[in-house]
Design an enzyme around this catalytic site. Structure first.
Site, PDB file in Angstrom:
ATOM      1  CG  HIS A  88     -21.164 -24.483 -10.450  1.00  0.00           C
ATOM      2  ND1 HIS A  88     -22.369 -24.610  -9.788  1.00  0.00           N
ATOM      3  CD2 HIS A  88     -21.283 -23.396 -11.246  1.00  0.00           C
ATOM      4  CE1 HIS A  88     -23.183 -23.639 -10.173  1.00  0.00           C
ATOM      5  NE2 HIS A  88     -22.548 -22.881 -11.056  1.00  0.00           N
ATOM      6  CE  LYS A 117     -20.215 -21.374  -8.001  1.00  0.00           C
ATOM      7  NZ  LYS A 117     -19.879 -20.018  -8.501  1.00  0.00           N
TER       8      LYS A 117
END
Length: 267
Positions: free
Chosen positions: A156, A160
């Site tokens: 990601h 995040k």
């Protein structure tokens, strides 16, 4: 068809702004308000990037919003702490939550399920709204019946907040439901750098990658004698999640129970 009246929490976020646009462009949806912790008392059209969204008030307090605006569904795309508060408050006002925030604890989910049972009200929490990601999880569960050795790598963007991702945890849970517990690797394996083998879930290893340039990606690797199987999904932009959000909004109106995971409403 009667329109579904929707509130979006987190309209300035990358996911939230996409949700605002999706709701606004869907004929049988009506965007009636937005909740943002910073901008109270303005119109959504005053926010950068949302100038074309007219006649939608912004509230900083979810309870004030629910008291002033009649709504059917709350779409929450904020953070776990804020999302939990928003979800519980929405249920208290008989508004059905659709939540894309990850990082809820098991006790959080149990509490929300209990509230839904008491209220006889629908709520959908999805670690991932991308239809392809849900299929990736379902296919991985199918494969786990035949491949007991598996590792999960999720990748990601570097902003995040939670690791591993909710999708990775949900994938591990689904695999664990059909796979006997097995500690993988050599029994005398030793990490010479702490954490290099990733997190351990029921004997499976989960690895989290965080880099700029990524959005949301996951691959599930299965190994057996003489062969491997890789199941991978990639989201290259936040628009990839909107088809799932739309399905969840439509489905939550038909549910009177708590649902965790989009795979439970896809047929």
């Amino acid at each position: 068809m009667e329109k579904i009246r929707i509130i979006v929490a987190g309209p300035r976020g990358r996911m939230g702004s996409e949700a605002v646009k999706m709701v606004n462009s869907t004929e049988h949806f009506e965007l009636v308000a937005a909740v943002d912790h910073k901008y109270d008392g303005i119109m959504l059209s005053d926010l950068e990037g949302l100038h074309s969204i007219h006649n939608v008030p912004v509230y900083s307090n979810i309870e004030t919003c629910l008291q002033n605006v009649g709504a059917d569904v709350l779409i929450d795309l904020t953070t776990p702490e804020v999302g939990m508060h928003h979800t519980k408050t929405a249920l208290a006002y008989n508004v059905r939550p659709v939540v894309g925030t990850t990082g809820f604890t098991a006790s959080d989910l149990e509490e929300l399920e209990h509230i839904c049972q008491e209220k006889d009200l629908g709520c959908i929490i999805a670690p991932n709204f991308a239809i392809g990601a849900v299929l990736m999880m379902k296919f991985s569960q199918m494969a786990a019946k035949y491949f007991s050795d598996v590792e999960i790598i999720e990748l990601h963007h570097d902003q995040k907040l939670d690791a591993p991702s909710g999708t990775a945890v949900k994938t591990a849970e689904m695999i664990s439901a059909v796979r006997e517990t097995k500690e993988q690797g050599h029994p005398n394996e030793k990490e010479t750098i702490q954490g290099v083998r990733g997190g351990n879930y029921d004997g499976m290893h989960i690895h989290s990658v965080r880099l700029p340039g990524l959005v949301a990606h996951q691959q599930v690797l299965f190994g057996s004698d003489g062969q491997t199987l890789t199941i991978r999904h990639d989201s290259y932009n936040r628009g990839s999640f909107m088809s799932g959000v739309k399905v969840a909004v439509e489905s939550v109106m038909e549910h009177n129970s708590f649902v965790y995971g989009l795979e439970n409403i896809l047929v």
